[in-house]
Design an enzyme around this catalytic site. Structure first.
Site, PDB file in Angstrom:
ATOM      1  N   ASP A 104       0.373   9.832  -3.580  1.00 11.01           N
ATOM      2  CA  ASP A 104      -0.630   9.056  -2.848  1.00 11.01           C
ATOM      3  C   ASP A 104      -1.225   7.953  -3.717  1.00 11.01           C
ATOM      4  O   ASP A 104      -1.922   8.227  -4.688  1.00 11.01           O
ATOM      5  CB  ASP A 104      -1.742  10.003  -2.364  1.00 11.01           C
ATOM      6  CG  ASP A 104      -2.736   9.307  -1.453  1.00 11.01           C
ATOM      7  OD1 ASP A 104      -2.471   8.152  -1.051  1.00 11.01           O
ATOM      8  OD2 ASP A 104      -3.774   9.910  -1.141  1.00 11.01           O
ATOM      9  N   ASP A 284      -0.467   1.153   0.664  1.00 12.52           N
ATOM     10  CA  ASP A 284      -0.815   2.580   0.647  1.00 12.52           C
ATOM     11  C   ASP A 284       0.350   3.482   1.044  1.00 12.52           C
ATOM     12  O   ASP A 284       0.827   3.419   2.173  1.00 12.52           O
ATOM     13  CB  ASP A 284      -1.986   2.794   1.618  1.00 12.52           C
ATOM     14  CG  ASP A 284      -2.459   4.236   1.635  1.00 12.52           C
ATOM     15  OD1 ASP A 284      -2.307   4.933   0.619  1.00 12.52           O
ATOM     16  OD2 ASP A 284      -2.991   4.667   2.677  1.00 12.52           O
TER      17      ASP A 284
END
Ligand SMILES: *[C@@H]1O[C@H](CO)[C@@H](O)[C@H](O)[C@H]1NC(C)=O
Ligand SMILES: *[C@@H]1O[C@H](CO)[C@@H](O)[C@H](O)[C@H]1NC(C)=O
Ligand SMILES: *[C@@H]1O[C@H](CO)[C@@H](O)[C@H](O)[C@H]1NC(C)=O
Ligand SMILES: *[C@@H]1O[C@H](CO)[C@@H](O)[C@H](O)[C@H]1NC(C)=O
Ligand SMILES: *[C@@H]1O[C@H](CO)[C@@H](O)[C@H](O)[C@H]1NC(C)=O
Ligand SMILES: *[C@@H]1O[C@H](CO)[C@@H](O)[C@H](O)[C@H]1NC(C)=O
Length: 412
Positions: A104, A284
């Site tokens: 992440d 992201d």
């Protein structure tokens, strides 16, 4: 087509040969990423990405742990299980136990134990509590300092990690490896203090295991649910995975995107339809779709003629409209990144997996939803990152983007 496929296979063969030579020499060191799809409908996918966007956009308002605890008790967002994830297998402790962790870039705490339990005897308990929210889902646990082994040559002897006591939204996954800027760890420890927790990348750099405090990420588009289609490189970039030059884009000055791997970008559809004027947003890996502020999303919807599909919650277009679909142009750092029509659609072989029909064409561009935060106008999620190599450079506070051999692939 056939020729292209043969060429790609040949290119892959060549690439893997040269990559292993690179690795033998020294850092950068590369680890494979496996894509997992756990979807029953696309509704939870859109909802998940929107809830995440809302939290990313409003994180600083939620930093106080005590007020956060109170709001958690009465959460209004539905918690959707992580639906599309990229997983790295990483060992923790001595003797090492392997955990499957989500990679992440939008968060910076690393934690384990949601599924496979943490049972290391080498960890030192610090006495702090760790609590991180992810918009859709959260984790809370204790902080320990333990050995983390990414590969046999990438080892951090003393890494702060969280050990989950409770986790929501991470069924079937052990935790997260957070590779966002370390500033995002501020406020995640209790008792509260201002210190940030160095990320795994920071510690690899400080310990001189890698020569550069940066990461390169590569995915190729895939139309099967489970695929080993990604790789992450610590300490630099993998030259074999991108084409042309890398454009380096300084981290945006606009908050809240500036807290993340945030950049300024404008978007047009085709040669002359403006979608988004230069605005801040983020790159992201924790988001699946390409999310645009409602105004930009509506312009895209108008330009493509797409309609809201009730069954999936995505936009859909007809085959005729697809034949007429133009490229989306993302302009950032003085370079134009072209997202061809095939890259804008959901892989058709997986339509039924998301509750759609085989003959419908679904788009991967979605509405950011009810956030009205200047400074977060877009999120370039996987749909984008499967077409462009990305670099997360902490030393120089910049994001790099480059085309790959798959930028124009017709996989979907
Ligand atoms: C941002 O967070 C604050 C504090 O939790 C909350 O009161 C506010 O409604 C949130 N704003 C949005 C747009 O979610
Ligand atoms: C959550 O909100 C409901 C109604 O608004 C209230 O009855 C309930 O007590 C609240 N729960 C907690 C844990 O605060
Ligand atoms: C998929 O998600 C569901 C909940 O949405 C969860 O119960 C299940 O364990 C997950 N499966 C895997 C293989 O991750
Ligand atoms: C979309 O098109 C309709 C009619 O063609 C127009 O009324 C509307 O303002 C447009 N919306 C946007 C956001 O461009
Ligand atoms: C094809 O796209 C152009 C602009 O991108 C639009 O003006 C035109 O109406 C579209 N044609 C059809 C048949 O959808
Ligand atoms: C992708 O195709 C477009 C034409 O649609 C072309 O202009 C562009 O150079 C191609 N990009 C790459 C990376 O091959």
């Amino acid at each position: 087509m056939l020729f292209l496929a043969a060429f790609t296979a040949l290119a892959l063969l060549f690439v893997s040969a040269s990559a292993s030579i690179l690795q033998l020499k020294q850092s950068p060191v590369t680890l494979s990423l496996a894509r997992r799809l756990n979807l029953t409908s696309a509704h939870n996918l859109v909802r998940h990405d929107q809830a995440r966007a809302k939290y990313l956009g409003n994180r600083s308002s939620n930093l106080n742990l005590h007020s956060r605890d109170a709001s958690t008790a009465n959460r209004s967002e539905a918690v959707d299980n992580q639906a599309v994830t990229y997983i790295a297998d990483i060992s923790v402790g001595i003797p090492p136990i392997m955990y499957s962790l989500i990679v992440d870039t939008g968060s910076s705490n690393t934690w384990v134990g949601a599924n496979t339990k943490y049972s290391s005897t080498s960890g030192v308990v610090t006495g702090n509590v760790v609590d991180v929210q992810y918009g859709s889902g959260e984790f809370a646990g204790i902080e320990v300092v333990d050995t983390v082994s990414i590969t046999p040559s990438l080892v951090i002897a003393h890494q702060s990690i969280g050990v989950a006591k409770e986790a929501e939204g991470f069924d079937g996954i052990d935790g997260i490896i957070g590779i966002g800027p370390a500033g995002l760890t501020k406020g995640t420890l209790l008792p509260a203090h201002d210190d940030q927790i160095p990320t795994i990348t920071d510690n690899l750099y400080t310990d001189k295991v890698i020569a550069d405090n940066s990461i390169g990420i590569f995915f190729h588009p895939t139309n099967v649910a489970e695929d080993l289609n990604g790789q992450i490189t610590w300490g630099g970039v993998d030259n074999s995975k991108y084409t042309g030059d890398i454009t380096y884009i300084p981290i945006t000055k606009s908050s809240p995107a500036s807290d993340y791997w945030g950049i300024d970008q404008s978007i047009t559809y085709g040669s002359d339809t403006p979608i988004l004027s230069s605005s801040a947003g983020i790159v992201d890996t924790g988001t699946t779709l390409i999310m645009l502020t409602t105004d930009a999303f509506n312009k895209y919807k108008n330009a493509t003629g797409a309609v809201d599909d009730q069954a999936t919650g995505l936009l859909s277009i007809t085959p005729t409209q697809y034949a007429n679909l133009s490229s989306l142009f993302f302009i950032s750092g003085g370079t134009t990144f072209e997202l061809v029509p095939n890259a804008q659609i959901f892989p058709r072989t997986l339509n039924t997996v998301i509750g759609g029909t085989t003959s419908t064409i679904y788009l991967m561009i979605a509405d950011l939803g009810s956030i009205e935060v200047a400074g977060l106008a877009f999120i370039n999620g996987y749909a984008f990152l499967e077409r462009f190599y990305s670099v997360y450079d902490t030393t120089n506070k910049r994001v790099g983007l480059a085309t790959t051999p798959f930028t124009n692939a017709t996989t979907n």
